[in-house]
Design an enzyme around this catalytic site. Structure first.
Site, PDB file in Angstrom:
ATOM      1  N   GLY A  10       5.990  -8.034   7.828  1.00 48.94           N
ATOM      2  CA  GLY A  10       4.771  -7.172   8.222  1.00 48.94           C
ATOM      3  C   GLY A  10       3.877  -7.677   8.947  1.00 48.94           C
ATOM      4  O   GLY A  10       3.656  -8.991   9.234  1.00 48.94           O
ATOM      5  N   LEU A  34      12.996  -5.392   6.206  1.00 50.82           N
ATOM      6  CA  LEU A  34      12.802  -4.921   7.472  1.00 50.82           C
ATOM      7  C   LEU A  34      13.014  -3.499   7.564  1.00 50.82           C
ATOM      8  O   LEU A  34      13.985  -2.906   8.099  1.00 50.82           O
ATOM      9  CB  LEU A  34      13.872  -5.797   8.280  1.00 50.82           C
ATOM     10  CG  LEU A  34      13.613  -7.311   8.498  1.00 50.82           C
ATOM     11  CD1 LEU A  34      15.027  -7.849   9.395  1.00 50.82           C
ATOM     12  CD2 LEU A  34      12.434  -7.704   9.020  1.00 50.82           C
ATOM     13  N   THR A 123      -4.984  -2.737  -2.054  1.00 51.96           N
ATOM     14  CA  THR A 123      -5.980  -2.362  -1.136  1.00 51.96           C
ATOM     15  C   THR A 123      -7.263  -1.412  -1.867  1.00 51.96           C
ATOM     16  O   THR A 123      -7.231  -1.004  -2.984  1.00 51.96           O
ATOM     17  CB  THR A 123      -5.069  -1.046  -0.152  1.00 51.96           C
ATOM     18  OG1 THR A 123      -5.990  -0.111   0.373  1.00 51.96           O
ATOM     19  CG2 THR A 123      -4.359  -0.031  -1.099  1.00 51.96           C
ATOM     20  N   ASP A 124      -8.065  -1.206  -0.755  1.00 53.50           N
ATOM     21  CA  ASP A 124      -9.492  -0.676  -1.413  1.00 53.50           C
ATOM     22  C   ASP A 124      -9.107   0.797  -1.742  1.00 53.50           C
ATOM     23  O   ASP A 124      -9.816   1.298  -2.267  1.00 53.50           O
ATOM     24  CB  ASP A 124     -10.775  -0.792  -0.174  1.00 53.50           C
ATOM     25  CG  ASP A 124     -10.159  -0.245   1.099  1.00 53.50           C
ATOM     26  OD1 ASP A 124      -9.161   0.256   1.269  1.00 53.50           O
ATOM     27  OD2 ASP A 124     -11.195  -0.323   1.981  1.00 53.50           O
ATOM     28  N   GLU A 125      -8.205   1.400  -1.134  1.00 59.32           N
ATOM     29  CA  GLU A 125      -7.714   2.716  -1.187  1.00 59.32           C
ATOM     30  C   GLU A 125      -7.495   3.181  -2.652  1.00 59.32           C
ATOM     31  O   GLU A 125      -7.691   4.269  -3.060  1.00 59.32           O
ATOM     32  CB  GLU A 125      -6.427   3.313  -0.453  1.00 59.32           C
ATOM     33  CG  GLU A 125      -7.016   3.054   1.367  1.00 59.32           C
ATOM     34  CD  GLU A 125      -5.955   3.686   2.157  1.00 59.32           C
ATOM     35  OE1 GLU A 125      -5.579   4.676   1.809  1.00 59.32           O
ATOM     36  OE2 GLU A 125      -5.946   3.041   3.389  1.00 59.32           O
ATOM     37  N   TYR A 147       0.179   7.276  -1.123  1.00 62.22           N
ATOM     38  CA  TYR A 147       0.497   5.723  -0.984  1.00 62.22           C
ATOM     39  C   TYR A 147      -0.707   5.141  -1.858  1.00 62.22           C
ATOM     40  O   TYR A 147      -0.002   4.169  -2.511  1.00 62.22           O
ATOM     41  CB  TYR A 147      -0.172   5.625   0.520  1.00 62.22           C
ATOM     42  CG  TYR A 147      -0.790   4.239   0.992  1.00 62.22           C
ATOM     43  CD1 TYR A 147       0.423   2.866   0.809  1.00 62.22           C
ATOM     44  CD2 TYR A 147      -1.991   3.804   1.168  1.00 62.22           C
ATOM     45  CE1 TYR A 147      -0.069   1.685   0.948  1.00 62.22           C
ATOM     46  CE2 TYR A 147      -2.384   2.350   1.161  1.00 62.22           C
ATOM     47  CZ  TYR A 147      -1.604   1.501   1.192  1.00 62.22           C
ATOM     48  OH  TYR A 147      -2.042   0.150   1.363  1.00 62.22           O
ATOM     49  N   LYS A 151       0.130   2.396  -4.915  1.00 68.58           N
ATOM     50  CA  LYS A 151      -0.367   1.139  -5.062  1.00 68.58           C
ATOM     51  C   LYS A 151      -1.119   0.759  -6.364  1.00 68.58           C
ATOM     52  O   LYS A 151      -1.166  -0.374  -6.961  1.00 68.58           O
ATOM     53  CB  LYS A 151      -1.194   0.985  -3.711  1.00 68.58           C
ATOM     54  CG  LYS A 151      -0.471   0.705  -2.580  1.00 68.58           C
ATOM     55  CD  LYS A 151       0.247  -0.415  -2.325  1.00 68.58           C
ATOM     56  CE  LYS A 151      -0.548  -1.724  -2.133  1.00 68.58           C
ATOM     57  NZ  LYS A 151       0.302  -2.990  -2.204  1.00 68.58           N
ATOM     58  N   ASN A 177      -7.654  -3.436   7.403  1.00 66.72           N
ATOM     59  CA  ASN A 177      -7.388  -4.715   8.386  1.00 66.72           C
ATOM     60  C   ASN A 177      -7.013  -4.072   9.783  1.00 66.72           C
ATOM     61  O   ASN A 177      -6.522  -3.118  10.042  1.00 66.72           O
ATOM     62  CB  ASN A 177      -6.154  -5.418   7.751  1.00 66.72           C
ATOM     63  CG  ASN A 177      -6.260  -6.280   6.726  1.00 66.72           C
ATOM     64  OD1 ASN A 177      -5.881  -7.428   6.890  1.00 66.72           O
ATOM     65  ND2 ASN A 177      -6.653  -5.696   5.580  1.00 66.72           N
ATOM     66  N   LEU A 187      -4.753   3.285  12.988  1.00 60.62           N
ATOM     67  CA  LEU A 187      -5.741   3.673  14.100  1.00 60.62           C
ATOM     68  C   LEU A 187      -5.978   2.704  15.314  1.00 60.62           C
ATOM     69  O   LEU A 187      -5.714   3.007  16.297  1.00 60.62           O
ATOM     70  CB  LEU A 187      -6.966   3.797  13.318  1.00 60.62           C
ATOM     71  CG  LEU A 187      -8.119   4.295  14.226  1.00 60.62           C
ATOM     72  CD1 LEU A 187      -8.030   5.721  14.544  1.00 60.62           C
ATOM     73  CD2 LEU A 187      -9.369   4.107  13.568  1.00 60.62           C
TER      74      LEU A 187
HETATM   75  N1  NAD Z   1      -3.122  -2.834   6.792  1.00 58.79           N
HETATM   76  C1  NAD Z   1      -4.299  -2.673   5.986  1.00 58.79           C
HETATM   77  O1  NAD Z   1      -5.210  -2.334   6.320  1.00 58.79           O
HETATM   78  C2  NAD Z   1      -4.215  -2.935   4.493  1.00 58.79           C
HETATM   79  C3  NAD Z   1      -5.357  -3.193   3.962  1.00 58.79           C
HETATM   80  C4  NAD Z   1      -5.552  -3.386   2.392  1.00 58.79           C
HETATM   81  C5  NAD Z   1      -4.270  -3.773   1.945  1.00 58.79           C
HETATM   82  N2  NAD Z   1      -3.116  -3.655   2.379  1.00 58.79           N
HETATM   83  C6  NAD Z   1      -1.978  -3.921   1.836  1.00 58.79           C
HETATM   84  O2  NAD Z   1      -1.316  -5.295   2.588  1.00 58.79           O
HETATM   85  C7  NAD Z   1       0.007  -5.267   2.377  1.00 58.79           C
HETATM   86  C8  NAD Z   1       0.693  -5.409   3.574  1.00 58.79           C
HETATM   87  O3  NAD Z   1       0.305  -4.273   4.569  1.00 58.79           O
HETATM   88  P1  NAD Z   1       0.484  -4.589   6.193  1.00 58.79           P
HETATM   89  O4  NAD Z   1      -0.275  -3.837   6.904  1.00 58.79           O
HETATM   90  O5  NAD Z   1       1.041  -5.819   6.568  1.00 58.79           O
HETATM   91  O6  NAD Z   1       1.906  -3.531   6.251  1.00 58.79           O
HETATM   92  P2  NAD Z   1       3.279  -3.357   7.092  1.00 58.79           P
HETATM   93  O7  NAD Z   1       3.596  -2.195   7.091  1.00 58.79           O
HETATM   94  O8  NAD Z   1       2.860  -4.032   8.214  1.00 58.79           O
HETATM   95  O9  NAD Z   1       4.290  -4.219   6.344  1.00 58.79           O
HETATM   96  C9  NAD Z   1       4.961  -4.169   5.163  1.00 58.79           C
HETATM   97  C10 NAD Z   1       6.169  -4.998   5.078  1.00 58.79           C
HETATM   98  O10 NAD Z   1       6.920  -4.744   3.843  1.00 58.79           O
HETATM   99  C11 NAD Z   1       8.267  -4.795   4.111  1.00 58.79           C
HETATM  100  N3  NAD Z   1       8.708  -3.923   3.161  1.00 58.79           N
HETATM  101  C12 NAD Z   1       8.524  -2.512   2.835  1.00 58.79           C
HETATM  102  N4  NAD Z   1       9.285  -2.176   1.839  1.00 58.79           N
HETATM  103  C13 NAD Z   1       9.952  -3.258   1.180  1.00 58.79           C
HETATM  104  C14 NAD Z   1      10.869  -3.607   0.010  1.00 58.79           C
HETATM  105  N5  NAD Z   1      11.037  -2.481  -0.591  1.00 58.79           N
HETATM  106  N6  NAD Z   1      11.338  -4.753  -0.077  1.00 58.79           N
HETATM  107  C15 NAD Z   1      10.973  -5.951   0.846  1.00 58.79           C
HETATM  108  N7  NAD Z   1      10.178  -5.533   1.811  1.00 58.79           N
HETATM  109  C16 NAD Z   1       9.663  -4.381   2.021  1.00 58.79           C
HETATM  110  C17 NAD Z   1       8.196  -4.176   5.377  1.00 58.79           C
HETATM  111  O11 NAD Z   1       9.550  -4.243   5.950  1.00 58.79           O
HETATM  112  C18 NAD Z   1       7.081  -4.674   6.371  1.00 58.79           C
HETATM  113  O12 NAD Z   1       7.611  -6.010   6.752  1.00 58.79           O
HETATM  114  C19 NAD Z   1       0.615  -4.052   1.628  1.00 58.79           C
HETATM  115  O13 NAD Z   1       0.648  -4.207   0.335  1.00 58.79           O
HETATM  116  C20 NAD Z   1      -0.838  -3.229   1.952  1.00 58.79           C
HETATM  117  O14 NAD Z   1      -0.855  -2.201   0.943  1.00 58.79           O
HETATM  118  C21 NAD Z   1      -2.990  -3.370   3.553  1.00 58.79           C
END
Ligand code: NAD
Length: 334
Positions: A10, A34, A123-125, A147, A151, A177, A187
């Protein structure tokens, strides 16, 4: 270190994997299901590296997890795997419960059996919305969406494994992020790609929702800090250096892409939409981390990356994402 990075295909997980291989000399095995958001293309530049392996599999599948851990000879698990889009959690919460509750449980059991260090990316959420001031690690959890609720549930389970079994686990909670490789439902890439294509820029409600923006390379480094220097059982918040309302982010993107303000379209607000997130990062700063990228520069660089990397987003904009976009915004992409 030898790491199993779950969800490493991801947006943030691939940034973390790249950092650990390139800057720390770690051996990284990515385990990823994936989903629509996970793409091997995100790891293209690591594919031929001898310190890197990719395994396709789900974290809720204990056989897949056991196989990946054995192949990696892992010393630690870092779990990014998640369903991450709030709008999708409102439309269809199923996968959120399976991945966050069951998946985290399977990983924790695997870590406990093998006495591995464990990092949960969160996450901060989970703290909910805050009108003024800033959340610390002591703030109560008050998630608003399926969501963030799932989490938060995963975070509590991680903490229970520390308290009950002594699992050396830490949690790292990031703010919003942005950066390269982010799926365009979110966004900033949504607005950049729509702006570049002359599409409408759909802004939820009045657009005054404030987010605490952190560049993905800064959050990835914070997670690395928590992995290397964090104390077992602790939570570490990692917030970005800048806060900005969504509508102001959109205006910045319009300026950076030479788009037009007339492309802005205010659409019906997301149900239960949190007004503001804000994180205090003092605890992780005390471990020696600090964010390096200010929002103005990071956003300009991110716009540049999307401009130059159409190979990455073109297949997305012509695939499942089009149907999702139409369902979500009631209009087709141009
Ligand atoms: N994007 C943000 O703004 C943000 C902010 C704070 C925290 N986070 C946290 O960071 C982490 C990564 O976020 P991201 O934005 O890179 O997400 P993303 O959606 O880009 O990636 C998530 C990844 O997890 C994989 N995935 C989903 N379900 C799965 C499963 N059951 N088994 C194995 N793989 C699985 C997906 O294939 C994907 O590659 C998450 O835990 C999210 O809660 C994200």
């Amino acid at each position: 270190m030898r790491l199993l990075v779950c969800g490493g295909a991801g947006f943030i997980g691939s940034t973390f994997a790249r950092q650990r291989v390139r800057e720390h000399g770690d051996e990284v095995t990515v385990l990823d299901k994936l989903t629509y958001a996970g793409r091997e293309e995100n790891l293209r530049d690591l594919a031929d590296d001898r310190s890197f392996r990719f395994v396709r599999g789900a974290i809720e599948d204990s056989d897949a997890v056991a196989g990946a851990l054995a192949g990696a000879d892992a010393e630690a698990i870092v779990n990014f795997a998640a369903e991450t889009h709030v709008d999708r959690s409102i439309a269809d919460p199923d996968a959120f419960v399976a991945t966050h509750a069951l998946g985290t449980y399977v990983l924790l059991e695997a870590a406990r059996e093998r006495e591995l260090r464990y990092v949960q990316v969160s996450t901060d959420e989970v703290y909910g919305s805050i009108e003024q001031g800033t959340f610390t690690e002591e703030s109560p959890l008050a998630p608003s969406s399926p969501y963030s609720a799932t989490k938060a549930g995963a975070d509590l389970l991680v903490q229970s494994y520390f308290h009950t079994y002594g699992l050396p686990a830490v949690i790292c909670r990031g703010s919003n992020n942005y950066g390269p490789y982010q799926y365009p439902e979110k966004l900033i890439p949504l607005m950049i790609l729509n702006a570049l294509h002359g599409d409408q820029l759909p802004v939820y409600g009045d657009g005054m929702q404030v987010r605490n923006w952190i560049h993905s390379t800064d959050f990835a480094r914070a997670i690395g800090h928590a992995l290397e220097h964090g104390h077992a059982g602790e939570v570490y918040n990692a917030g970005g250096p800048d806060e900005e309302a969504n509508i102001d982010v959109v205006r910045r993107i319009i300026a950076l892409t030479d788009a037009s303000e007339s492309q802005i379209e205010h659409v019906k607000d997301r149900p239960g939409h949190d007004r503001r997130y804000s994180l205090s990062s003092q605890k992780v700063r005390a471990l020696g981390w600090q964010p390096r990228m200010r929002f103005e520069q990071g956003l300009a660089e991110t716009v540049g990356w999307y401009r130059e990397n159409s190979w990455w987003w073109e297949p997305i904009r012509s695939g499942e994402y089009r149907a999702y976009y139409e369902r979500q915004y009631g209009r087709a992409l141009g």
